[in-house]
Scaffold this active site. Structure first.
Site, PDB file in Angstrom:
ATOM      1  N   HIS A  30       6.580  33.728 -23.763  1.00 31.51           N
ATOM      2  CA  HIS A  30       5.780  33.699 -22.530  1.00 31.51           C
ATOM      3  C   HIS A  30       4.727  34.793 -22.444  1.00 31.51           C
ATOM      4  O   HIS A  30       4.020  34.885 -21.450  1.00 31.51           O
ATOM      5  CB  HIS A  30       6.681  33.765 -21.290  1.00 31.51           C
ATOM      6  CG  HIS A  30       7.371  35.098 -21.122  1.00 31.51           C
ATOM      7  ND1 HIS A  30       8.571  35.382 -21.709  1.00 31.51           N
ATOM      8  CD2 HIS A  30       7.016  36.205 -20.452  1.00 31.51           C
ATOM      9  CE1 HIS A  30       8.930  36.625 -21.392  1.00 31.51           C
ATOM     10  NE2 HIS A  30       8.005  37.151 -20.632  1.00 31.51           N
TER      11      HIS A  30
HETATM   12  C1  UD1 Z   1       6.021  37.802 -15.437  1.00 30.69           C
HETATM   13  C2  UD1 Z   1       5.830  39.285 -15.758  1.00 30.69           C
HETATM   14  C3  UD1 Z   1       6.295  39.558 -17.175  1.00 30.69           C
HETATM   15  C4  UD1 Z   1       7.721  39.070 -17.388  1.00 30.69           C
HETATM   16  C5  UD1 Z   1       7.834  37.607 -16.985  1.00 30.69           C
HETATM   17  C6  UD1 Z   1       9.278  37.206 -17.064  1.00 30.69           C
HETATM   18  C7  UD1 Z   1       3.919  40.462 -14.761  1.00 30.69           C
HETATM   19  C8  UD1 Z   1       2.551  40.971 -15.011  1.00 30.69           C
HETATM   20  N1  UD1 Z   1       4.410  39.643 -15.708  1.00 30.69           N
HETATM   21  O1  UD1 Z   1       5.183  37.057 -16.304  1.00 30.69           O
HETATM   22  O2  UD1 Z   1       6.287  40.958 -17.402  1.00 30.69           O
HETATM   23  O3  UD1 Z   1       8.059  39.226 -18.735  1.00 30.69           O
HETATM   24  O4  UD1 Z   1       7.377  37.457 -15.628  1.00 30.69           O
HETATM   25  O5  UD1 Z   1       9.484  35.857 -17.024  1.00 30.69           O
HETATM   26  O6  UD1 Z   1       4.504  40.789 -13.762  1.00 30.69           O
HETATM   27  N2  UD1 Z   1       5.166  30.042 -12.598  1.00 30.69           N
HETATM   28  C9  UD1 Z   1       5.792  28.941 -12.101  1.00 30.69           C
HETATM   29  N3  UD1 Z   1       6.959  29.127 -11.417  1.00 30.69           N
HETATM   30  C10 UD1 Z   1       7.512  30.328 -11.189  1.00 30.69           C
HETATM   31  C11 UD1 Z   1       6.853  31.446 -11.705  1.00 30.69           C
HETATM   32  C12 UD1 Z   1       5.677  31.291 -12.417  1.00 30.69           C
HETATM   33  O7  UD1 Z   1       5.332  27.815 -12.275  1.00 30.69           O
HETATM   34  O8  UD1 Z   1       8.586  30.409 -10.552  1.00 30.69           O
HETATM   35  C13 UD1 Z   1       3.939  29.846 -13.407  1.00 30.69           C
HETATM   36  C14 UD1 Z   1       2.647  29.897 -12.608  1.00 30.69           C
HETATM   37  O9  UD1 Z   1       1.775  28.978 -13.143  1.00 30.69           O
HETATM   38  C15 UD1 Z   1       2.140  31.299 -12.884  1.00 30.69           C
HETATM   39  C16 UD1 Z   1       2.628  31.556 -14.313  1.00 30.69           C
HETATM   40  O10 UD1 Z   1       3.868  30.865 -14.393  1.00 30.69           O
HETATM   41  O11 UD1 Z   1       0.763  31.400 -12.769  1.00 30.69           O
HETATM   42  C17 UD1 Z   1       2.825  33.016 -14.631  1.00 30.69           C
HETATM   43  O12 UD1 Z   1       3.665  33.668 -13.669  1.00 30.69           O
HETATM   44  P1  UD1 Z   1       3.526  35.264 -13.411  1.00 30.69           P
HETATM   45  O13 UD1 Z   1       4.622  35.729 -12.533  1.00 30.69           O
HETATM   46  O14 UD1 Z   1       2.131  35.589 -12.998  1.00 30.69           O
HETATM   47  O15 UD1 Z   1       3.674  35.869 -14.844  1.00 30.69           O
HETATM   48  P2  UD1 Z   1       4.754  35.592 -15.958  1.00 30.69           P
HETATM   49  O16 UD1 Z   1       4.066  35.062 -17.159  1.00 30.69           O
HETATM   50  O17 UD1 Z   1       5.879  34.815 -15.370  1.00 30.69           O
HETATM   51  N1  UDP Z   2      16.720  34.039 -19.515  1.00 29.72           N
HETATM   52  C1  UDP Z   2      17.389  33.015 -18.851  1.00 29.72           C
HETATM   53  N2  UDP Z   2      16.969  31.731 -19.039  1.00 29.72           N
HETATM   54  C2  UDP Z   2      15.936  31.404 -19.868  1.00 29.72           C
HETATM   55  C3  UDP Z   2      15.275  32.454 -20.549  1.00 29.72           C
HETATM   56  C4  UDP Z   2      15.675  33.767 -20.335  1.00 29.72           C
HETATM   57  O1  UDP Z   2      18.350  33.274 -18.115  1.00 29.72           O
HETATM   58  O2  UDP Z   2      15.614  30.214 -19.993  1.00 29.72           O
HETATM   59  C5  UDP Z   2      17.150  35.439 -19.268  1.00 29.72           C
HETATM   60  C6  UDP Z   2      17.511  36.262 -20.491  1.00 29.72           C
HETATM   61  O3  UDP Z   2      18.856  36.082 -20.856  1.00 29.72           O
HETATM   62  C7  UDP Z   2      17.233  37.675 -20.007  1.00 29.72           C
HETATM   63  C8  UDP Z   2      16.041  37.502 -19.086  1.00 29.72           C
HETATM   64  O4  UDP Z   2      16.032  36.126 -18.721  1.00 29.72           O
HETATM   65  O5  UDP Z   2      18.329  38.165 -19.246  1.00 29.72           O
HETATM   66  C9  UDP Z   2      14.761  37.877 -19.755  1.00 29.72           C
HETATM   67  O6  UDP Z   2      13.693  37.534 -18.939  1.00 29.72           O
HETATM   68  P1  UDP Z   2      12.251  37.171 -19.472  1.00 29.72           P
HETATM   69  O7  UDP Z   2      12.294  36.876 -20.923  1.00 29.72           O
HETATM   70  O8  UDP Z   2      11.693  36.155 -18.551  1.00 29.72           O
HETATM   71  O9  UDP Z   2      11.430  38.510 -19.170  1.00 29.72           O
HETATM   72  P2  UDP Z   2      11.164  39.855 -20.000  1.00 29.72           P
HETATM   73  O10 UDP Z   2      12.485  40.453 -20.333  1.00 29.72           O
HETATM   74  O11 UDP Z   2      10.334  39.495 -21.170  1.00 29.72           O
HETATM   75  O12 UDP Z   2      10.369  40.680 -19.048  1.00 29.72           O
END
Ligand code: UD1
Ligand code: UDP
Length: 367
Positions: free
Chosen positions: A212
């Site tokens: 992601h």
């Molecule tokens: C965010 C965090 C990242 C973390 C990740 C974990 C920041 C800058 N980034 O990235 O550090 O590793 O979460 O998963 O804070 N969206 C949905 N449903 C949701 C959430 C998001 O559809 O419930 C989609 C939307 O299109 C959104 C995109 O995902 O624009 C990105 O979501 P966003 O929270 O901005 O960043 P992440 O890539 O999720």
């Molecule tokens: N995770 C989960 N379901 C998924 C993918 C990840 O429960 O489909 C959990 C994973 O075990 C870990 C956390 O989400 O505990 C990591 O989050 P993510 O990779 O979204 O964020 P990051 O750690 O990169 O910020």
């Protein structure tokens, strides 16, 4: 009237925050005189990116949800700040605890600093030294303005000292994510039989994938080169790929997954227990997640990280993690090495023992 309790506000917003708040909230619950509230910023909002973690991990339903949703970095951060300010002025907490490195973390810390409300940062000091990564900016800024910094590994403390943070503010407490993992591991036992049947997978004979990072999924060339490589790997190893909504949206824009091998199995993001179960039984994990580098280290499962750098170097030095960069030939090579039983040996980093939340609670309750 002077209140007789110490009011702690936990602020969370995105998926990786939830497994971090759970042990701290639970451990603080064992200390008298502490009143806790949980605020969700709403950065993540899909059921399987948010609610499911509250249910599975036993986190109380948030007292407040700011419902900020998605947006550009500036829009999302600004929305959190504006709405958070109102909540903080109303709630008047004695201490706010923020987690990890997401936009919700830095936005909250900044509002607190301006309102002169004390902030504690859980997972302080981690550095990738790559400022093109949005999380690195969040980490640097949050740590500069936090009053209490709880580090998961010794490198965290060393980074903070180099940045001029006072030693007295830094506490090496261990890794809260691992607290949650160790607590929840027994609950995954009953899930394997159903999961393995439904996905037609067997012990160690599949890989688990998550992606992601904007640097991997927001640029067509990068995304397509990774997906093509996964498709190739899946000719010899079934790959389960619970797909993050950011990645899902990008893949859809690229025309979807038609024409790829059926053994590259895409699913919705899965809940914590299913994911932990899938990690535990996997032969290897391919990821760009932060937290998953740590979880695979504890589980002893080989982890190939599709990134040039990591803010969690201890998972490479001591754990099962290997940094692949974006070299897809290297990825295939490392997969082959693991499949021929040449995975690297690993150990467990200091204080990744399931008690980090208790250590944090003891320090907070002593304030
Ligand atoms: C965010 C965090 C990242 C973390 C990740 C974990 C920041 C800058 N980034 O990235 O550090 O590793 O979460 O998963 O804070 N969206 C949905 N449903 C949701 C959430 C998001 O559809 O419930 C989609 C939307 O299109 C959104 C995109 O995902 O624009 C990105 O979501 P966003 O929270 O901005 O960043 P992440 O890539 O999720
Ligand atoms: N995770 C989960 N379901 C998924 C993918 C990840 O429960 O489909 C959990 C994973 O075990 C870990 C956390 O989400 O505990 C990591 O989050 P993510 O990779 O979204 O964020 P990051 O750690 O990169 O910020």
């Amino acid at each position: 009237m002077v209140s007789s309790y110490f009011k702690v506000m936990h602020v969370v917003g995105a998926r990786p925050n939830f497994m971090k708040v759970a042990p701290v909230q639970q451990a603080l619950g064992h200390h008298d005189g502490v009143l806790q509230i949980v605020v969700h910023t709403g950065q993540h909002y899909d059921v399987n990116m948010s609610d499911i973690f509250f249910q599975q991990l036993g986190i109380p339903i948030p007292d407040v949800n700011l419902e900020v949703g998605s947006g550009t970095h500036a829009a999302q951060t600004a929305q959190i700040m504006t709405r958070m300010e109102t909540v903080l002025l109303g709630q008047k907490p004695d201490l706010v605890i923020v987690y990890g490195d997401v936009n919700s973390t830095v936005a909250t810390a900044l509002v607190c600093a301006k309102l002169l409300i004390s902030v504690a940062h859980v997972e302080a000091g981690l550095r990738s030294f790559d400022r093109t990564m949005p999380e690195e900016i969040n980490r640097l800024l949050t740590d500069q303005i936090a009053d209490l910094l709880f580090t998961p590994s010794q490198d965290g403390g060393e980074n903070l000292i180099k940045e001029g943070i006072a030693k007295e503010k830094i506490h090496f407490v261990g890794n809260v994510m691992i607290d949650t993992l160790l607590r929840m591991l027994p609950a995954t036992k009953p899930l394997w039989s159903e999961l393995s049947q439904r996905l037609a997978i067997s012990e160690k004979e599949y890989g688990l994938v998550t992606l992601h990072r904007p640097s991997n999924v927001d640029h067509s060339d990068n995304l397509l080169s990774i997906i093509r490589t996964l498709d190739e790997i899946s000719q010899s190893l079934t790959l389960i790929f619970p797909i993050h909504p950011r990645t899902h949206a990008r893949l859809k824009a690229e025309g979807g997954m038609q024409g790829f091998n059926a053994r590259l199995i895409l699913t919705q993001p899965v809940g914590y227990l299913d994911f932990l179960c899938l990690q535990q039984h996997a032969g290897l994990v391919i990821t760009d997640s932060g937290g998953i580098q740590e979880e695979t280290t504890i589980l002893g499962v080989p982890c190939l990280t599709v990134r040039e750098n990591t803010e969690r170097p201890i998972t490479v030095a001591m754990g099962t993690n290997i940094l692949i960069g974006r070299d897809m030939e290297r990825l295939k090579l490392e997969v082959d090495r693991i499949l021929s039983n040449k995975a690297k040996k690993s150990g467990i980093p200091p204080l990744w023992d399931g008690k980090a939340g208790e250590r944090i609670a003891a320090i907070v309750a002593n304030i």
